[in-house]
Design a protein around this motif. Structure first.
Motif, PDB file in Angstrom:
ATOM      1  N   TYR A   5      30.334   9.815  66.520  1.00 27.80           N
ATOM      2  CA  TYR A   5      29.427   8.663  66.456  1.00 27.80           C
ATOM      3  C   TYR A   5      29.633   7.751  67.659  1.00 27.80           C
ATOM      4  N   GLY A 297      20.661  10.778  62.968  1.00 28.52           N
ATOM      5  CA  GLY A 297      21.298  10.157  64.130  1.00 28.52           C
ATOM      6  C   GLY A 297      20.556   8.931  64.609  1.00 28.52           C
ATOM      7  N   PHE A 299      20.948   5.093  65.141  1.00 29.71           N
ATOM      8  CA  PHE A 299      22.043   4.140  65.242  1.00 29.71           C
ATOM      9  C   PHE A 299      21.531   2.778  65.716  1.00 29.71           C
ATOM     10  N   GLN A 317      24.741   3.316  61.196  1.00 31.51           N
ATOM     11  CA  GLN A 317      24.058   4.608  61.207  1.00 31.51           C
ATOM     12  C   GLN A 317      23.168   4.748  59.980  1.00 31.51           C
ATOM     13  N   HIS A 319      20.969   7.513  57.752  1.00 31.17           N
ATOM     14  CA  HIS A 319      20.647   8.910  57.448  1.00 31.17           C
ATOM     15  C   HIS A 319      19.180   8.968  57.034  1.00 31.17           C
TER      16      HIS A 319
END
Length: 373
Positions: A5, A297, A299, A317, A319
């Motif tokens: 990450y 991904g 963010f 983050q 999902h």
């Protein structure tokens, strides 16, 4: 997984600084493994990573509510009930004495009151019939009237005198920056507040920062939370203006969010006065590129003060492959200068840019300092 990450954050910062698009899997010259890279990777431990879930949303809402409660605590408002205008050099008065037309400008004379009025002279006095050198500088109209009554009582029995200011020359305030009609505005016998001055300047224009304005008096500058006044009725944010005060409205440049990576149209999105959430920001750039983006991904990079907090940045983050994540994205509020970054799969292709994180964050600070100059 956490280390992976952190490599995404390096990419986000690099893209924010370079304005370029990096092709997944591309090769980066000049990045070598070794002691320097290892040191930078250790610094990345100061990045705080959190998952955007219901618990995080609840925590953010609670913090926001606590902040709002603190701002809603009763605060002293602006009391102008005892306000009286103090005369200055250049102000012009009209003076009338009842039942003594010889001491009053005839109404039929077609000249302005300012032309025939009595100007406060550089020595701070005015001169009237039977009353030479009456002190006026720093005095109120009532005080000047009392002095005139005292002087004229020597030659007129029980004089009834009317004194008015017809031209306010001596005192001014300045409204600058992103208002529709910036300029110089006189201080008059009617109390002039900060909010009044902005209104007289035509209000904020479309480029203005509607959250805060700066208020300067002498060598002291104060940040006024304008939005708290308008949206929360916090009258403690208002100020009574006096001669020489400056009200400055800044541009909205710092209230942007940067959306980068695998989206349809990477760029900046403005935070309006109603806020901006993650779903809205992604929608503004056309959404993620479904052909190459990693829906897990997404963010959000939010810079922190390393010296104060011991953390370089908070990283959140999302999902997005889960349908419920759309609700979370709608409830996650973005802040000024946030970076939203959408990665391409697989994440491992970004490992080579890990050493770009810290220099990029430093460069962001430098650019912001330049913008503020």
């Amino acid at each position: 997984m956490a280390q992976s990450y952190k490599t995404i954050i390096a990419s986000a910062c690099f893209l924010a600084m370079s304005g370029c698009t990096i092709i997944p899997g591309g090769h980066f010259e000049g990045l070598q493994q070794g002691e320097q890279t290892e040191n930078l990777e250790k610094e990345l431990e100061k990045v705080n990573i959190q998952l955007i879930d219901s618990a995080l949303i609840s925590l953010h809402k609670k913090n926001l509510q606590n902040t709002d409660l603190q701002r809603k605590m009763p605060k002293a408002g602006l009391d102008v009930s005892s306000y009286e205008y103090k005369l200055g050099v250049g102000d012009v008065l009209t003076i009338g004495v009842w039942d003594h037309p010889e001491l009053t400008i005839p109404a039929a004379v077609q000249r302005s009151a300012e032309f025939d009025g009595f100007k406060v002279q550089p020595d701070g006095t005015i001169t009237f019939a039977y009353a030479p050198k009456v002190p006026a500088l720093g005095m109120t109209v009532s005080q000047v009237r009392e002095e005139l009554v005292k002087r004229l009582s020597r030659v007129i029995e029980d004089p009834q005198i009317d004194v008015k200011v017809v031209s306010f020359i001596s005192q001014k305030v300045y409204v600058t920056g992103e208002v529709k009609q910036p300029g110089v505005f006189p201080v008059t016998e009617t109390p002039l507040t900060l909010i009044d001055a902005i209104t007289q300047a035509g209000g904020l224009n479309e480029r203005a920062d509607w959250k805060t304005v700066t208020f300067t008096r002498g060598n002291d500058t104060e940040v006024i939370r304008l939005d708290d006044f308008y949206s929360k009725g916090d009258i403690s944010q208002n100020r009574l203006l006096q001669h020489g005060d400056v009200v400055h409205v800044s541009r909205n440049d710092q209230r942007n969010v940067y959306v980068l990576g695998d989206v349809k149209r990477a760029g900046t999105v403005e935070i309006n006065r109603y806020g901006l959430n993650l779903a809205e920001a992604l929608s503004e750039v056309g959404g993620i590129d479904e052909r190459s983006a990693d829906a897990n991904g997404i963010f959000v990079l939010r810079k922190r003060d390393l010296e104060r907090d011991g953390v370089i940045a908070d990283v959140y983050q999302l999902h997005a492959k889960n349908i419920a994540s759309l609700v979370l994205a709608e409830q996650f509020e973005l802040g000024p200068q946030d970076i939203v970054y959408v990665t391409s799969a697989p994440l491992a292709r970004w490992n080579k840019v890990i050493s770009l994180l810290l220099p990029a964050l430093t460069s962001v600070d430098r650019l912001q300092d330049i913008d503020n100059q």
